[in-house]
Design a protein around this motif. Structure first.
Motif, PDB file in Angstrom:
ATOM      1  N   ILE A   1      -4.922   4.704  -4.645  1.00 26.06           N
ATOM      2  CA  ILE A   1      -5.221   3.450  -3.933  1.00 26.06           C
ATOM      3  C   ILE A   1      -4.622   2.272  -4.698  1.00 26.06           C
ATOM      4  O   ILE A   1      -4.053   1.352  -4.091  1.00 26.06           O
ATOM      5  CB  ILE A   1      -6.749   3.279  -3.750  1.00 26.06           C
ATOM      6  CG1 ILE A   1      -7.282   4.306  -2.745  1.00 26.06           C
ATOM      7  CG2 ILE A   1      -7.087   1.855  -3.306  1.00 26.06           C
ATOM      8  CD1 ILE A   1      -8.788   4.322  -2.600  1.00 26.06           C
ATOM      9  N   GLU A   2      -4.711   2.315  -6.027  1.00 26.26           N
ATOM     10  CA  GLU A   2      -4.133   1.262  -6.866  1.00 26.26           C
ATOM     11  C   GLU A   2      -2.627   1.138  -6.603  1.00 26.26           C
ATOM     12  O   GLU A   2      -2.094   0.034  -6.433  1.00 26.26           O
ATOM     13  CB  GLU A   2      -4.398   1.561  -8.338  1.00 26.26           C
ATOM     14  CG  GLU A   2      -3.997   0.448  -9.282  1.00 26.26           C
ATOM     15  CD  GLU A   2      -4.326   0.760 -10.736  1.00 26.26           C
ATOM     16  OE1 GLU A   2      -3.897  -0.030 -11.595  1.00 26.26           O
ATOM     17  OE2 GLU A   2      -5.003   1.772 -11.011  1.00 26.26           O
ATOM     18  N   ALA A   3      -1.941   2.273  -6.557  1.00 28.00           N
ATOM     19  CA  ALA A   3      -0.499   2.266  -6.279  1.00 28.00           C
ATOM     20  C   ALA A   3      -0.220   1.649  -4.914  1.00 28.00           C
ATOM     21  O   ALA A   3       0.699   0.847  -4.748  1.00 28.00           O
ATOM     22  CB  ALA A   3       0.046   3.694  -6.338  1.00 28.00           C
ATOM     23  N   GLY A   4      -1.056   2.009  -3.921  1.00 25.80           N
ATOM     24  CA  GLY A   4      -0.860   1.487  -2.573  1.00 25.80           C
ATOM     25  C   GLY A   4      -1.065  -0.013  -2.487  1.00 25.80           C
ATOM     26  O   GLY A   4      -0.331  -0.712  -1.790  1.00 25.80           O
ATOM     27  N   LEU A   5      -2.044  -0.533  -3.225  1.00 28.73           N
ATOM     28  CA  LEU A   5      -2.332  -1.964  -3.179  1.00 28.73           C
ATOM     29  C   LEU A   5      -1.185  -2.790  -3.741  1.00 28.73           C
ATOM     30  O   LEU A   5      -0.924  -3.895  -3.276  1.00 28.73           O
ATOM     31  CB  LEU A   5      -3.626  -2.267  -3.936  1.00 28.73           C
ATOM     32  CG  LEU A   5      -4.911  -1.852  -3.219  1.00 28.73           C
ATOM     33  CD1 LEU A   5      -6.085  -1.847  -4.175  1.00 28.73           C
ATOM     34  CD2 LEU A   5      -5.191  -2.787  -2.041  1.00 28.73           C
ATOM     35  N   VAL A   6      -0.485  -2.263  -4.741  1.00 25.84           N
ATOM     36  CA  VAL A   6       0.625  -3.014  -5.336  1.00 25.84           C
ATOM     37  C   VAL A   6       1.769  -3.149  -4.340  1.00 25.84           C
ATOM     38  O   VAL A   6       2.329  -4.229  -4.157  1.00 25.84           O
ATOM     39  CB  VAL A   6       1.107  -2.351  -6.644  1.00 25.84           C
ATOM     40  CG1 VAL A   6       2.362  -3.042  -7.155  1.00 25.84           C
ATOM     41  CG2 VAL A   6       0.015  -2.435  -7.700  1.00 25.84           C
ATOM     42  N   TYR A   7       2.130  -2.060  -3.627  1.00 29.26           N
ATOM     43  CA  TYR A   7       3.248  -2.194  -2.688  1.00 29.26           C
ATOM     44  C   TYR A   7       2.835  -2.872  -1.391  1.00 29.26           C
ATOM     45  O   TYR A   7       3.691  -3.240  -0.581  1.00 29.26           O
ATOM     46  CB  TYR A   7       3.961  -0.856  -2.441  1.00 29.26           C
ATOM     47  CG  TYR A   7       3.200   0.188  -1.652  1.00 29.26           C
ATOM     48  CD1 TYR A   7       2.926   0.027  -0.293  1.00 29.26           C
ATOM     49  CD2 TYR A   7       2.781   1.364  -2.259  1.00 29.26           C
ATOM     50  CE1 TYR A   7       2.248   0.986   0.420  1.00 29.26           C
ATOM     51  CE2 TYR A   7       2.101   2.342  -1.547  1.00 29.26           C
ATOM     52  CZ  TYR A   7       1.834   2.145  -0.205  1.00 29.26           C
ATOM     53  OH  TYR A   7       1.154   3.104   0.502  1.00 29.26           O
ATOM     54  N   GLU A   8       1.522  -3.104  -1.184  1.00 27.80           N
ATOM     55  CA  GLU A   8       1.093  -3.856  -0.009  1.00 27.80           C
ATOM     56  C   GLU A   8       1.524  -5.327  -0.088  1.00 27.80           C
ATOM     57  O   GLU A   8       1.352  -6.083   0.864  1.00 27.80           O
ATOM     58  CB  GLU A   8      -0.432  -3.781   0.176  1.00 27.80           C
ATOM     59  CG  GLU A   8      -0.858  -2.532   0.920  1.00 27.80           C
ATOM     60  CD  GLU A   8      -2.311  -2.574   1.347  1.00 27.80           C
ATOM     61  OE1 GLU A   8      -2.850  -3.678   1.526  1.00 27.80           O
ATOM     62  OE2 GLU A   8      -2.893  -1.499   1.507  1.00 27.80           O
TER      63      GLU A   8
END
Length: 292
Positions: free
Chosen positions: A115-122
């Motif tokens: 989820i952390e990885a996803g939030l950065v590319y959001e």
């Protein structure tokens, strides 16, 4: 509408206050009003003893109270607070979350590495990139590194690794940890278009500011190697004074550069862009999408 994001990392806790507006064309604009960073360094407790000490809990509570007061002063309407690697690993996280909720009414969510990885590319940086390249987001923190890979504008791979700056300082990263990361990167990027790296995290931002590069210009792998050698050859105290580094930045910046260098080497990329984004920016976007 004013929104706030709190990112409780292994090295520091950040508060980002943003005003969300619409321009004359109706496009949503995220206007940063304030960014505050407190070096709590929770990872130094957790990665050694498995718990967050009473002293650090006290510091975290004071920080969260201060952030709550700032949010009230800015008339923030909604707050999203997330914790990452250190609180993922700490055995007393549930008790800390309860204390923060009781004293500030802020609910901390401990998020997974994915989820952390996803939030950065959001933060949608890749939307501004061309279709002739593939893009690898590299977010280096104190406890973990998050990687997200885009090909033809589509997310094809994301993973979190327990390789972070504080873990490296504590000699807690094994050769097999590095091998796993290397194998994953090579597998994800094999046969893809030329890879361009996008870096986030306080350390790569500091290297970028030290380089005196203009915004939008990339850093080269060669330059990162030069900084790694240069900074590593100077004792900590001298590093702080010579390069105007905070103490809590001066020790972690070298292992951070090491991670970026390794990831870029294994991805076969020579350049990294540093668009000054971070987890807090992604949290703001995510909060806005939830509210919509």
């Amino acid at each position: 509408m004013k929104l706030a994001a709190i990112d409780i990392g292994s090295n520091a806790a950040r508060l980002l206050i943003t005003e969300v507006l619409k321009d004359e064309k109706g496009n949503v604009v995220f206007n940063k009003l304030n960014l505050v960073r407190i070096p709590l360094r929770l990872g130094f407790d957790v990665f050694e003893s498995g718990i967050i000490s009473k002293q650090k809990i006290g510091m975290l509570l004071q920080t969260m109270k201060a952030y709550k007061h700032l949010c009230n002063a800015y008339e923030v309407e909604h707050i999203k607070a997330c914790a990452t690697s250190a609180m993922r690993d700490a055995k007393n996280t549930a008790d800390i979350i309860r204390k923060v909720r009781m004293e500030t009414a802020i609910e901390i969510e401990v998020i997974t590495g994915d989820i952390e990885a996803g939030l950065v590319y959001e933060t949608h940086v890749a939307e501004n990139m061309d279709k002739d390249h593939s893009y690898l987001y590299i977010d280096v923190g104190g406890g973990s590194t998050e990687l997200s890979f885009f090909s033809d504008g589509i997310l094809t791979y994301k993973k979190s690794f327990n390789i972070g700056t504080i873990r490296l300082l504590k000699n807690m990263v094994t050769d097999s940890d590095w091998d796993e990361m290397k194998d994953n990167i090579r597998s994800a990027t094999k046969g893809q278009k030329e890879v361009v790296a996008i870096g986030s995290g306080g350390n790569i931002n500091k290297v970028f500011s030290m380089s005196k590069r203009k915004d939008g210009k990339p850093l080269s792998l060669e330059l990162l190697r030069d900084y790694y050698k240069e900074l590593g050859s100077v004792p900590l105290a001298e590093r702080i004074s010579k390069y105007s580094l905070r103490e809590d930045r001066a020790d972690v910046i070298i292992p951070a550069i090491q991670i970026y260098i390794n990831v870029m080497r294994w991805a076969g990329t020579e350049q990294i862009y540093v668009p000054k984004i971070g987890l807090a920016d992604g949290l703001i976007r995510h909060l806005w999408d939830e509210l919509k």
